[in-house]
Design a protein around this motif. Structure first.
Motif, PDB file in Angstrom:
ATOM      1  N   THR A  55       0.836  -1.207   0.000  1.00 33.80           N
ATOM      2  CA  THR A  55       0.000   0.000   0.000  1.00 33.80           C
ATOM      3  C   THR A  55       0.861   1.243   0.000  1.00 33.80           C
ATOM      4  OG1 THR A  55      -1.677  -1.207   1.268  1.00 33.80           O
ATOM      5  CG2 THR A  55      -1.844   1.204   1.237  1.00 33.80           C
ATOM      6  N   LEU A  56       1.969   1.210   0.754  1.00 33.48           N
ATOM      7  CA  LEU A  56       2.870   2.358   0.847  1.00 33.48           C
ATOM      8  C   LEU A  56       3.404   2.747  -0.516  1.00 33.48           C
ATOM      9  CD1 LEU A  56       4.584   4.261   2.751  1.00 33.48           C
ATOM     10  CD2 LEU A  56       6.355   2.541   2.570  1.00 33.48           C
ATOM     11  N   TYR A  57       3.942   1.791  -1.260  1.00 27.01           N
ATOM     12  CA  TYR A  57       4.559   2.105  -2.545  1.00 27.01           C
ATOM     13  C   TYR A  57       3.533   2.513  -3.589  1.00 27.01           C
ATOM     14  CZ  TYR A  57       8.862   0.250  -0.608  1.00 27.01           C
ATOM     15  OH  TYR A  57       9.971   0.053   0.177  1.00 27.01           O
ATOM     16  N   ARG A  58       2.282   2.107  -3.396  1.00 31.07           N
ATOM     17  CA  ARG A  58       1.251   2.474  -4.352  1.00 31.07           C
ATOM     18  C   ARG A  58       0.672   3.856  -4.077  1.00 31.07           C
ATOM     19  NH1 ARG A  58      -1.665  -1.536  -3.575  1.00 31.07           N
ATOM     20  NH2 ARG A  58      -3.383  -0.661  -2.360  1.00 31.07           N
ATOM     21  N   LEU A  59       0.505   4.203  -2.807  1.00 33.05           N
ATOM     22  CA  LEU A  59      -0.168   5.453  -2.445  1.00 33.05           C
ATOM     23  C   LEU A  59       0.790   6.613  -2.184  1.00 33.05           C
ATOM     24  CD1 LEU A  59      -2.969   4.124  -0.055  1.00 33.05           C
ATOM     25  CD2 LEU A  59      -3.137   4.646  -2.491  1.00 33.05           C
ATOM     26  N   ILE A  60       1.920   6.335  -1.516  1.00 34.88           N
ATOM     27  CA  ILE A  60       2.822   7.422  -1.127  1.00 34.88           C
ATOM     28  C   ILE A  60       3.845   7.634  -2.237  1.00 34.88           C
ATOM     29  CG2 ILE A  60       4.436   8.261   0.623  1.00 34.88           C
ATOM     30  CD1 ILE A  60       2.966   6.679   2.672  1.00 34.88           C
ATOM     31  N   THR A  61       3.498   8.495  -3.165  1.00 32.74           N
ATOM     32  CA  THR A  61       4.371   8.830  -4.276  1.00 32.74           C
ATOM     33  C   THR A  61       5.241  10.028  -3.912  1.00 32.74           C
ATOM     34  OG1 THR A  61       2.703  10.302  -5.223  1.00 32.74           O
ATOM     35  CG2 THR A  61       2.651   7.975  -5.903  1.00 32.74           C
ATOM     36  N   ARG A  62       6.174  10.360  -4.795  1.00 33.03           N
ATOM     37  CA  ARG A  62       7.033  11.525  -4.567  1.00 33.03           C
ATOM     38  C   ARG A  62       6.199  12.799  -4.435  1.00 33.03           C
ATOM     39  NH1 ARG A  62      12.466  12.425  -5.600  1.00 33.03           N
ATOM     40  NH2 ARG A  62      12.616  10.352  -6.511  1.00 33.03           N
ATOM     41  N   LYS A  63       5.140  12.901  -5.221  1.00 31.51           N
ATOM     42  CA  LYS A  63       4.272  14.079  -5.173  1.00 31.51           C
ATOM     43  C   LYS A  63       3.583  14.187  -3.816  1.00 31.51           C
ATOM     44  CE  LYS A  63       0.612  16.320  -7.852  1.00 31.51           C
ATOM     45  NZ  LYS A  63      -0.306  16.158  -9.013  1.00 31.51           N
ATOM     46  N   VAL A  64       3.101  13.070  -3.297  1.00 36.72           N
ATOM     47  CA  VAL A  64       2.434  13.062  -1.991  1.00 36.72           C
ATOM     48  C   VAL A  64       3.413  13.446  -0.894  1.00 36.72           C
ATOM     49  CG1 VAL A  64       1.321  11.580  -0.275  1.00 36.72           C
ATOM     50  CG2 VAL A  64       0.697  11.369  -2.685  1.00 36.72           C
ATOM     51  N   VAL A  65       4.629  12.898  -0.956  1.00 33.25           N
ATOM     52  CA  VAL A  65       5.645  13.207   0.054  1.00 33.25           C
ATOM     53  C   VAL A  65       5.961  14.697   0.052  1.00 33.25           C
ATOM     54  CG1 VAL A  65       8.056  12.859   0.687  1.00 33.25           C
ATOM     55  CG2 VAL A  65       6.652  10.912   0.023  1.00 33.25           C
ATOM     56  N   ARG A  66       6.113  15.278  -1.126  1.00 32.51           N
ATOM     57  CA  ARG A  66       6.402  16.723  -1.210  1.00 32.51           C
ATOM     58  C   ARG A  66       5.279  17.550  -0.594  1.00 32.51           C
ATOM     59  NH1 ARG A  66       8.818  17.138  -7.382  1.00 32.51           N
ATOM     60  NH2 ARG A  66      10.927  16.417  -6.894  1.00 32.51           N
ATOM     61  N   ARG A  67       4.063  17.164  -0.846  1.00 32.57           N
ATOM     62  CA  ARG A  67       2.920  17.903  -0.288  1.00 32.57           C
ATOM     63  C   ARG A  67       2.875  17.785   1.232  1.00 32.57           C
ATOM     64  NH1 ARG A  67      -2.107  16.538  -4.465  1.00 32.57           N
ATOM     65  NH2 ARG A  67      -1.341  17.816  -6.217  1.00 32.57           N
ATOM     66  N   VAL A  68       3.153  16.589   1.732  1.00 35.25           N
ATOM     67  CA  VAL A  68       3.147  16.385   3.183  1.00 35.25           C
ATOM     68  C   VAL A  68       4.233  17.227   3.842  1.00 35.25           C
ATOM     69  CG1 VAL A  68       3.600  14.708   5.008  1.00 35.25           C
ATOM     70  CG2 VAL A  68       2.139  14.081   3.090  1.00 35.25           C
ATOM     71  N   ILE A  69       5.424  17.237   3.257  1.00 42.44           N
ATOM     72  CA  ILE A  69       6.524  18.016   3.833  1.00 42.44           C
ATOM     73  C   ILE A  69       6.227  19.512   3.752  1.00 42.44           C
ATOM     74  CG2 ILE A  69       8.953  18.640   3.542  1.00 42.44           C
ATOM     75  CD1 ILE A  69       9.472  15.774   2.658  1.00 42.44           C
TER      76      ILE A  69
END
Length: 251
Positions: A28-42
């Motif tokens: 689930t992690l590799y499917r949902l948490i993309t580079r774009k999502v990580v940037r938004r979270v940070i």
């Protein structure tokens, strides 16, 4: 200073949650948490850090100690301001993040015990050391915060208030220094506590440490798919043989 405090704690908390997801829900992690999502979270984390740091900027002022020395010092005109600032720091900057970190690592340890790493005591010690060190570095700072909050409840002319404030003022510099040292403690901890991992896997050893779960799960699924493929192949071969037999007899 407050921005650094909140940013350090929130990023360590996010790392803990990320590790938890990597261990418990790797696919689930590799499917949902993309580079774009990580940037938004940070980015969202840094925006929240700037907002929550505003009280420390509002409740400070340049104060002249003598004719030649001016210092930027806390300037709480009301006791409510003291309670607001330091309670916010302790609750949002320690209690909630530390609870999330402890919960994450407890679940990680539980998961690791169920995998092939269950006999690797070194990995468990490393994770426990991270949690304990975080608490040791930051707890004294927040204890001083709570002492100031307690002092703010007493009347201004109270001897207890003066004693508590004196205690906080005399120790805040030391506890603040100790808290900021924690920003560089984790890399040192990883280096000394995980020497064997670094030796074998380089500085990506944390990924290797938690890779076992995903590999184990992937391997299980691969085995299942392989068995299904072999079964399907055998069925196809059997059907082809059945269809071919009448034709061969006719020939």
């Amino acid at each position: 200073c407050n921005s650094n405090m909140y940013a350090s704690i929130f990023l360590i908390t996010l790392m803990s949650v990320h590790r938890l997801l990597a261990v418990v829900f790797p696919h689930t992690l590799y499917r949902l948490i993309t580079r774009k999502v990580v940037r938004r979270v940070i980015l969202g984390t840094w925006m929240f850090v700037m907002v929550i740091s505003i009280p420390s900027l509002v409740f400070r002022a340049a104060t002249a100690q003598n004719k030649t020395k001016v210092v930027c010092a806390p300037n709480h005109t009301l006791s409510e301001h003291v309670r607001l600032q330091y309670t916010t720091e302790t609750v949002a900057g320690f209690i909630i993040p530390y609870a999330i970190i402890i919960t994450s690592y407890v679940l990680i340890l539980k998961r690791l015990r169920e995998t092939r790493f269950q006999r690797n005591v070194r990995s468990e010690k490393l994770i426990l050391a991270i949690v304990i060190m975080f608490g040791l570095f930051w707890l004294p700072y927040h204890v001083i915060n709570m002492i100031q909050v307690a002092a703010a409840w007493y009347p201004k002319d109270s001897a207890t208030r003066k004693r508590l404030y004196g205690m906080a003022e005399s120790t805040r510099a030391v506890t603040s220094t100790l808290a900021f040292i924690s920003s560089c403690a984790n890399p040192v901890l990883y280096t000394f506590a995980g020497k064997s991992y670094i030796k074998n896997n380089g500085f990506a050893f944390m990924a290797k440490l938690f890779e076992g779960t995903s590999l184990e799960q992937t391997g299980t699924k691969s085995t299942q798919f392989t068995a299904k493929d072999d079964l399907g192949k055998n069925n196809i071969d059997s059907e082809n043989h059945t269809l071919a037999s009448p034709l061969q007899n006719r020939c």
